[in-house]
Design a protein around this motif. Structure first.
Motif, short mmCIF file in Angstrom:
data_model
loop_
_atom_site.label_atom_id
_atom_site.label_comp_id
_atom_site.label_asym_id
_atom_site.label_seq_id
_atom_site.Cartn_x
_atom_site.Cartn_y
_atom_site.Cartn_z
N PRO A 117 0.83 -1.20 0.00
CA PRO A 117 0.00 0.00 0.00
C PRO A 117 0.87 1.25 0.00
O PRO A 117 1.89 1.32 0.68
N TYR A 120 2.27 3.15 3.34
CA TYR A 120 2.10 2.38 4.56
C TYR A 120 2.74 1.00 4.43
O TYR A 120 2.92 0.46 3.35
N PHE A 124 -0.83 -2.30 7.02
CA PHE A 124 -1.71 -1.14 7.12
C PHE A 124 -2.32 -0.93 5.74
O PHE A 124 -1.64 -0.52 4.81
N ASN A 125 -3.60 -1.24 5.60
CA ASN A 125 -4.21 -1.30 4.28
C ASN A 125 -4.96 -0.03 3.92
O ASN A 125 -5.53 0.64 4.78
N THR A 126 -4.96 0.28 2.62
CA THR A 126 -5.57 1.50 2.10
C THR A 126 -6.71 1.16 1.16
O THR A 126 -6.59 0.26 0.34
N GLU A 133 -10.31 8.52 0.77
CA GLU A 133 -9.41 7.38 0.86
C GLU A 133 -9.41 6.88 2.29
O GLU A 133 -9.03 7.59 3.21
N HIS A 135 -8.34 4.31 5.39
CA HIS A 135 -7.20 3.53 5.88
C HIS A 135 -7.67 2.69 7.06
O HIS A 135 -8.48 3.13 7.88
N GLU A 221 -10.25 10.23 12.33
CA GLU A 221 -9.61 9.01 12.80
C GLU A 221 -10.41 8.38 13.93
O GLU A 221 -11.12 9.07 14.67
#
Length: 316
Positions: A117, A120, A124-126, A133, A135, A221
């Protein structure tokens, strides 16, 4: 995309009556997809089908055909473990009839070993979705960076962060609305699940553990300290969640972040004065349809998968 990808199409059917009278064929190529929808008895106008934001490449009285690249039509890329998936929705809507539905479209491939990704680490996936976008990833203990390990002793905390890059959008509040743990990267009807978050944002795992939402640092977040559970002990575990970015001025009991505090009851993360939003956590929080930013200017949802991670028994 690379030609050695293992190609496999996943078709997920919704409980919509019209599907009984139609047939969908999906061909997932290396960097494109061909979808053919064949009409039966529903007599839908095939010109009104949409794949994401794309019109049919061609259509007749009985068929709608889409032959498009993954870079088009607002396809969403989801990466988890050794899998890479491209997802979209085939939709139909008509002003002249009450007939309308949405049908998921998924193409799954083996992830290239050299793909990571952007920005990251692999854990840690996007997830890209239009101008937003998302995360979703494992973090270190103080949430200052990606986790260095995907193995967690039973009873320890699994730090999880979800976030959304908002770019030019008005400020949005991020929620985890539904989360379950499973031992597979894809949810199947026969999958055994462990509920983590349910009822539109209630951290039900906190009823039996020390799991909790951490104070927000940013509206975009959400930090979750999830106590490592016994479910899937020693196996690969995947956490499946629905992420929602929503207008903070349009909240109700379907847009909340609630956790249970011993001797105090349910607490609302963002405003203790609005803890009444959590009152439905042990009954039924009425859901309403999520409208897109394009149509309703309220918010957007995205499915995400985190893993694999492993929970180990401290006695061994």
């Amino acid at each position: 995309m690379m030609a050695f990808f293992w190609q496999r199409a996943l078709l997920v059917s919704l409980a919509v009556a019209v599907l009984v009278y139609a047939d969908m064929k999906l061909d997932c190529g290396t960097d494109f997809v061909t979808l053919v929808w064949t009409e039966g008895r529903s007599r839908a106008d095939t010109s009104l089908f949409r794949l994401g934001n794309c019109f049919p490449t061609s259509f007749s009285a009985t068929e709608a055909v889409f032959s498009v690249d993954f870079d088009d039509c607002d396809f969403r890329r989801i990466v988890t473990g050794d899998r890479m998936m491209f997802t979209n929705d085939l939709t139909y809507s008509s002003d002249s009839t009450p007939l309308s539905f949405s049908h998921p479209v998924v193409c799954a491939y083996e992830r290239p070993e050299d793909w990571y990704p952007r920005l990251y680490a692999p854990i840690f996936n996007t997830y890209g979705l239009g101008d937003l976008e998302f995360h979703f990833g494992l973090m270190n203990a103080d949430f200052s960076g990606p986790a260095e390990s995907t193995s967690f002793p039973l009873g320890s905390f699994i730090p999880i962060m979800a976030s959304v890059a908002q770019e030019s959008h008005q400020p949005l509040l991020l929620f985890l609305q539904e989360c379950v743990a499973a031992t597979t990267p894809e949810l199947q009807p026969e999958s055994t699940l462990y509920p983590i978050i349910a009822n539109e944002g209630c951290l039900v795992d906190s009823l039996v553990s020390r799991s909790k939402f951490e104070p927000r640092q940013k509206s975009s977040e959400l930090h979750l300290s999830l106590q490592a559970f016994r479910f899937g002990l020693g196996e690969e575990v995947f956490i499946h969640c629905k992420l929602v970015a929503w207008d903070p001025n349009s909240l109700d009991n379907t847009k909340k972040a609630c956790h249970y505090v011993k001797e105090h009851g349910w607490e609302q993360l963002d405003n203790s004065a609005s803890r009444y939003l959590c009152a439905c956590c042990e009954s039924d929080c009425k859901s309403r349809r999520v409208r897109s930013l394009a149509s309703g200017k309220r918010g957007m949802a995205q499915q995400a998968v985190l893993g694999p991670l492993t929970i180990t028994d401290v006695n061994y």
